[in-house]
Write a protein that holds these residues in place. Sequence first.
Motif, PDB file in Angstrom:
ATOM      1  N   ILE A   1       1.660 -36.699 -15.243  1.00 33.65           N
ATOM      2  CA  ILE A   1       0.321 -37.247 -15.046  1.00 33.65           C
ATOM      3  C   ILE A   1      -0.295 -37.511 -16.410  1.00 33.65           C
ATOM      4  O   ILE A   1      -0.262 -36.652 -17.291  1.00 33.65           O
ATOM      5  CB  ILE A   1      -0.563 -36.281 -14.237  1.00 33.65           C
ATOM      6  CG1 ILE A   1       0.032 -36.060 -12.851  1.00 33.65           C
ATOM      7  CG2 ILE A   1      -1.990 -36.808 -14.137  1.00 33.65           C
ATOM      8  CD1 ILE A   1      -0.698 -35.037 -12.019  1.00 33.65           C
ATOM      9  N   ALA A   2      -0.860 -38.710 -16.584  1.00 36.21           N
ATOM     10  CA  ALA A   2      -1.547 -39.055 -17.826  1.00 36.21           C
ATOM     11  C   ALA A   2      -3.036 -39.173 -17.544  1.00 36.21           C
ATOM     12  O   ALA A   2      -3.454 -39.862 -16.612  1.00 36.21           O
ATOM     13  CB  ALA A   2      -1.013 -40.365 -18.391  1.00 36.21           C
TER      14      ALA A   2
ATOM     15  N   ARG B   1      -9.763 -45.056 -17.784  1.00 35.68           N
ATOM     16  CA  ARG B   1     -10.852 -45.491 -16.918  1.00 35.68           C
ATOM     17  C   ARG B   1     -10.400 -46.660 -16.062  1.00 35.68           C
ATOM     18  O   ARG B   1      -9.658 -47.526 -16.513  1.00 35.68           O
ATOM     19  CB  ARG B   1     -12.071 -45.871 -17.747  1.00 35.68           C
ATOM     20  CG  ARG B   1     -12.561 -44.702 -18.618  1.00 35.68           C
ATOM     21  CD  ARG B   1     -13.974 -44.845 -19.064  1.00 35.68           C
ATOM     22  NE  ARG B   1     -14.911 -45.135 -18.034  1.00 35.68           N
ATOM     23  CZ  ARG B   1     -15.529 -44.228 -17.261  1.00 35.68           C
ATOM     24  NH1 ARG B   1     -15.251 -42.965 -17.383  1.00 35.68           N
ATOM     25  NH2 ARG B   1     -16.423 -44.605 -16.365  1.00 35.68           N
ATOM     26  N   GLN B   2     -10.900 -46.708 -14.824  1.00 35.14           N
ATOM     27  CA  GLN B   2     -10.507 -47.753 -13.879  1.00 35.14           C
ATOM     28  C   GLN B   2     -11.000 -49.132 -14.284  1.00 35.14           C
ATOM     29  O   GLN B   2     -10.387 -50.138 -13.935  1.00 35.14           O
ATOM     30  CB  GLN B   2     -11.033 -47.403 -12.485  1.00 35.14           C
ATOM     31  CG  GLN B   2     -10.418 -46.152 -11.913  1.00 35.14           C
ATOM     32  CD  GLN B   2     -11.030 -45.768 -10.584  1.00 35.14           C
ATOM     33  OE1 GLN B   2     -11.256 -46.625  -9.743  1.00 35.14           O
ATOM     34  NE2 GLN B   2     -11.304 -44.484 -10.390  1.00 35.14           N
TER      35      GLN B   2
ATOM     36  N   ARG C   1      -9.843 -39.105  -9.763  1.00 33.43           N
ATOM     37  CA  ARG C   1      -9.853 -37.714 -10.248  1.00 33.43           C
ATOM     38  C   ARG C   1      -9.373 -36.716  -9.208  1.00 33.43           C
ATOM     39  O   ARG C   1      -8.924 -35.640  -9.549  1.00 33.43           O
ATOM     40  CB  ARG C   1     -11.245 -37.322 -10.728  1.00 33.43           C
ATOM     41  CG  ARG C   1     -11.746 -38.129 -11.886  1.00 33.43           C
ATOM     42  CD  ARG C   1     -10.914 -37.957 -13.102  1.00 33.43           C
ATOM     43  NE  ARG C   1     -11.474 -36.933 -13.959  1.00 33.43           N
ATOM     44  CZ  ARG C   1     -10.926 -36.553 -15.077  1.00 33.43           C
ATOM     45  NH1 ARG C   1      -9.811 -37.090 -15.486  1.00 33.43           N
ATOM     46  NH2 ARG C   1     -11.483 -35.641 -15.822  1.00 33.43           N
ATOM     47  N   SER C   2      -9.427 -37.067  -7.931  1.00 35.60           N
ATOM     48  CA  SER C   2      -8.961 -36.153  -6.881  1.00 35.60           C
ATOM     49  C   SER C   2      -7.486 -36.372  -6.564  1.00 35.60           C
ATOM     50  O   SER C   2      -6.978 -35.847  -5.590  1.00 35.60           O
ATOM     51  CB  SER C   2      -9.802 -36.322  -5.622  1.00 35.60           C
ATOM     52  OG  SER C   2      -9.589 -37.609  -5.071  1.00 35.60           O
ATOM     53  N   LEU C   3      -6.805 -37.169  -7.397  1.00 37.45           N
ATOM     54  CA  LEU C   3      -5.384 -37.509  -7.244  1.00 37.45           C
ATOM     55  C   LEU C   3      -5.098 -38.316  -5.973  1.00 37.45           C
ATOM     56  O   LEU C   3      -3.997 -38.291  -5.454  1.00 37.45           O
ATOM     57  CB  LEU C   3      -4.500 -36.260  -7.312  1.00 37.45           C
ATOM     58  CG  LEU C   3      -4.473 -35.569  -8.675  1.00 37.45           C
ATOM     59  CD1 LEU C   3      -3.617 -34.315  -8.621  1.00 37.45           C
ATOM     60  CD2 LEU C   3      -3.977 -36.496  -9.754  1.00 37.45           C
ATOM     61  N   THR C   4      -6.116 -39.049  -5.489  1.00 41.46           N
ATOM     62  CA  THR C   4      -5.934 -39.976  -4.385  1.00 41.46           C
ATOM     63  C   THR C   4      -5.570 -41.336  -4.965  1.00 41.46           C
ATOM     64  O   THR C   4      -6.254 -41.832  -5.867  1.00 41.46           O
ATOM     65  CB  THR C   4      -7.228 -40.098  -3.557  1.00 41.46           C
ATOM     66  OG1 THR C   4      -7.598 -38.805  -3.090  1.00 41.46           O
ATOM     67  CG2 THR C   4      -7.046 -41.042  -2.384  1.00 41.46           C
TER      68      THR C   4
ATOM     69  N   PRO D   1     -13.241 -42.431 -14.200  1.00 40.68           N
ATOM     70  CA  PRO D   1     -11.984 -41.934 -14.762  1.00 40.68           C
ATOM     71  C   PRO D   1     -10.833 -42.063 -13.774  1.00 40.68           C
ATOM     72  O   PRO D   1     -11.036 -42.109 -12.562  1.00 40.68           O
ATOM     73  CB  PRO D   1     -12.275 -40.459 -15.043  1.00 40.68           C
ATOM     74  CG  PRO D   1     -13.742 -40.306 -14.961  1.00 40.68           C
ATOM     75  CD  PRO D   1     -14.250 -41.387 -14.092  1.00 40.68           C
ATOM     76  N   MET D   2      -9.619 -42.126 -14.313  1.00 36.55           N
ATOM     77  CA  MET D   2      -8.432 -42.217 -13.461  1.00 36.55           C
ATOM     78  C   MET D   2      -7.267 -41.497 -14.136  1.00 36.55           C
ATOM     79  O   MET D   2      -7.325 -41.152 -15.317  1.00 36.55           O
ATOM     80  CB  MET D   2      -8.062 -43.668 -13.172  1.00 36.55           C
ATOM     81  CG  MET D   2      -7.463 -44.413 -14.333  1.00 36.55           C
ATOM     82  SD  MET D   2      -6.844 -46.026 -13.816  1.00 36.55           S
ATOM     83  CE  MET D   2      -6.162 -46.618 -15.352  1.00 36.55           C
TER      84      MET D   2
END
Length: 194
Positions: free
Chosen positions: A77-78, A88-89, A112-115, A161-162
């Motif tokens: 994960i980065a 950022r998206q 951020r919730s890994l969705t 954020p992503m």
Amino acid sequence: MLKNSILILITALIAIGGGAASLSYALKAQEGVGAIAVGSWVAFPDIGTPDADPYTKARISREGVLALGRAEGLSFIAEKDASGNILRQECAYVIEGKVPTSRFWTLYATDRSLTAITSSGAGASALHSYGILRGDGDTFSVNAGRKPSPGNWLAVHGNGPMFLVLTLYDTPVASSTGLSGIQLPRIVRAACNA
């Protein structure tokens, strides 16, 4: 007597609040106990094994993810680009380089919730090793962002954020001996609308 009771109550609230805050931080952090960092990418090689530390086990339980066993693969994960800026998206990135030996790999963006961030129209919201254009020496370049790009394009929509998730399946990297000296693709910010 009342003064001592108030001091005990304040001390207990600080201890409980501080413990809960530090635990929440440890469970949300993408680095720390049991983590291996390779450039911008972080992985937890023991995540699907009995050797996983208590924080990693709690992270799996909290997020409700199905962790890959050591023989199945490894997810990286980065959270930051090569310059250390938070992904950022609303920004565009170039993900370039080479992936270590694996039978199959996937690349996708999450919030951020890994969705997973799904595409709202044209463009793939996930890429995989069988459907990607490659250059010399098995290298590749992926443009991730809102605007369509020629070649490999990973469509990312939204704001905030992503994370980027690179999962290697059936790879020697998942074993403890395979982690030394590996290289993963670089993530370079190309432009940003933020």
